[in-house]
Design a protein around this motif. Structure first.
Motif, PDB file in Angstrom:
ATOM      1  N   GLY A  66       8.141   0.869  -5.777  1.00 31.75           N
ATOM      2  CA  GLY A  66       7.809   1.445  -4.475  1.00 31.75           C
ATOM      3  C   GLY A  66       6.381   1.947  -4.409  1.00 31.75           C
ATOM      4  O   GLY A  66       5.665   1.697  -3.430  1.00 31.75           O
ATOM      5  N   VAL A  67       5.939   2.642  -5.440  1.00 31.23           N
ATOM      6  CA  VAL A  67       4.578   3.198  -5.451  1.00 31.23           C
ATOM      7  C   VAL A  67       3.533   2.087  -5.458  1.00 31.23           C
ATOM      8  O   VAL A  67       2.541   2.145  -4.718  1.00 31.23           O
ATOM      9  N   PHE A  68       3.753   1.063  -6.268  1.00 36.27           N
ATOM     10  CA  PHE A  68       2.794  -0.042  -6.318  1.00 36.27           C
ATOM     11  C   PHE A  68       2.772  -0.821  -5.000  1.00 36.27           C
ATOM     12  O   PHE A  68       1.729  -1.326  -4.579  1.00 36.27           O
ATOM     13  N   SER A  69       3.929  -0.905  -4.340  1.00 33.59           N
ATOM     14  CA  SER A  69       3.971  -1.565  -3.038  1.00 33.59           C
ATOM     15  C   SER A  69       3.204  -0.760  -1.993  1.00 33.59           C
ATOM     16  O   SER A  69       2.541  -1.316  -1.113  1.00 33.59           O
ATOM     17  N   VAL A  70       3.288   0.575  -2.084  1.00 31.05           N
ATOM     18  CA  VAL A  70       2.482   1.440  -1.216  1.00 31.05           C
ATOM     19  C   VAL A  70       1.003   1.141  -1.407  1.00 31.05           C
ATOM     20  O   VAL A  70       0.245   0.981  -0.436  1.00 31.05           O
ATOM     21  N   LEU A  71       0.571   1.045  -2.653  1.00 31.90           N
ATOM     22  CA  LEU A  71      -0.838   0.764  -2.942  1.00 31.90           C
ATOM     23  C   LEU A  71      -1.269  -0.580  -2.366  1.00 31.90           C
ATOM     24  O   LEU A  71      -2.377  -0.714  -1.829  1.00 31.90           O
ATOM     25  N   PHE A  72      -0.400  -1.563  -2.473  1.00 29.58           N
ATOM     26  CA  PHE A  72      -0.722  -2.891  -1.948  1.00 29.58           C
ATOM     27  C   PHE A  72      -0.875  -2.872  -0.434  1.00 29.58           C
ATOM     28  O   PHE A  72      -1.900  -3.300   0.109  1.00 29.58           O
ATOM     29  N   HIS A  73       0.132  -2.368   0.255  1.00 33.22           N
ATOM     30  CA  HIS A  73       0.115  -2.449   1.714  1.00 33.22           C
ATOM     31  C   HIS A  73      -0.854  -1.459   2.349  1.00 33.22           C
ATOM     32  O   HIS A  73      -1.367  -1.702   3.446  1.00 33.22           O
ATOM     33  N   ALA A  74      -1.132  -0.369   1.666  1.00 34.61           N
ATOM     34  CA  ALA A  74      -2.118   0.578   2.183  1.00 34.61           C
ATOM     35  C   ALA A  74      -3.530   0.054   2.001  1.00 34.61           C
ATOM     36  O   ALA A  74      -4.397   0.251   2.857  1.00 34.61           O
ATOM     37  N   GLU A  81      -1.934  -6.154  -4.662  1.00 32.65           N
ATOM     38  CA  GLU A  81      -0.947  -7.235  -4.601  1.00 32.65           C
ATOM     39  C   GLU A  81      -0.405  -7.559  -5.991  1.00 32.65           C
ATOM     40  O   GLU A  81       0.802  -7.756  -6.169  1.00 32.65           O
ATOM     41  N   ILE A  82      -1.294  -7.602  -6.980  1.00 33.86           N
ATOM     42  CA  ILE A  82      -0.872  -7.862  -8.356  1.00 33.86           C
ATOM     43  C   ILE A  82       0.078  -6.768  -8.833  1.00 33.86           C
ATOM     44  O   ILE A  82       1.129  -7.044  -9.426  1.00 33.86           O
ATOM     45  N   LEU A  83      -0.264  -5.513  -8.569  1.00 39.19           N
ATOM     46  CA  LEU A  83       0.584  -4.400  -8.992  1.00 39.19           C
ATOM     47  C   LEU A  83       1.927  -4.418  -8.274  1.00 39.19           C
ATOM     48  O   LEU A  83       2.973  -4.100  -8.867  1.00 39.19           O
TER      49      LEU A  83
END
Length: 217
Positions: A66-74, A81-83
């Motif tokens: 969830g946290v890495f997806s936040v970083l990607f979409h933010a 995207e890699i994370l």
């Protein structure tokens, strides 16, 4: 002198979903806030996991996802995207480790190693060829299910069937958004990809319930 957003200094993401970018530090609001789904699922997993159980690793994997997806979409960056993809690999590889342990193929102490190896594979493959990462993820997921469902020691598959149901519905929402079939680029509150995030939280939690039910005391 023109203002440059901090994230514009990074290589942009290869994959674009329906939502148009808007703000500097939260480029895709709907795709960002909906990651509360897997993060909350992870917190609930940690709260309900039996003390000392390796199944609790699913909680940490869900939170990282969830946290890495936040970083990607933010950020809308290739690094994010890699994370994001690596987080998904971490979760499915944790499932693989739990399954291999249940089958007696690896020692329980090696579950974390399998999870971290999957995480490393996710980063490497995504960096080398982002479009190969999802088929590989699907292969790992299918292999995990195959090993699980062919286990001579039968488990109660009720919760896994619910998890698969949530995944299929969420993937449908993902697909409708990705292919712009159901798409409103100006909707920054909820969209198909956001539904994917929210329902993934339920998928993660019911996967945990399945492994928890079958975990050895």
């Amino acid at each position: 002198m023109s203002y440059q957003c901090f994230f514009d200094k990074f290589t942009p993401a290869m994959t674009r979903f329906c939502e148009d970018p808007v703000y500097c530090f939260i480029k895709h609001p709907a795709e960002t806030w909906t990651n509360i789904g897997p993060i909350l699922a992870g917190l609930f997993i940690l709260a309900f996991a039996k003390h000392g159980s390796k199944v609790a690793l699913l909680g940490w994997a869900a939170i990282v996802t969830g946290v890495f997806s936040v970083l990607f979409h933010a950020s809308g960056t290739f690094l994010g995207e890699i994370l994001d993809i690596a987080g998904m690999f971490l979760f499915i590889s944790t499932c693989m480790g739990l399954t291999l342990s249940r089958r007696g193929m690896i020692d329980e102490k090696k579950i974390l190693a399998v999870a971290l190896a999957g995480f490393a594979v996710g980063i490497t493959v995504s960096y080398l060829n982002i479009y190969f990462s999802m088929p590989l993820f699907g292969l790992i997921a299918a292999t995990t299910l195959l090993i699980e469902f062919t286990n001579p020691q039968k488990y109660n598959y009720h919760y896994m069937k619910i998890a698969i149901g949530f995944f299929l519905v969420s993937f449908l929402a993902w697909s409708l958004d990705f292919w712009r079939i159901v798409c409103d680029p100006a909707n920054h509150f909820i969209n198909g990809h956001g539904v994917w995030h929210l329902l993934s939280g339920f998928t993660f939690f019911y996967i945990f319930k399945y492994y928890q039910l079958g975990a050895k005391e």
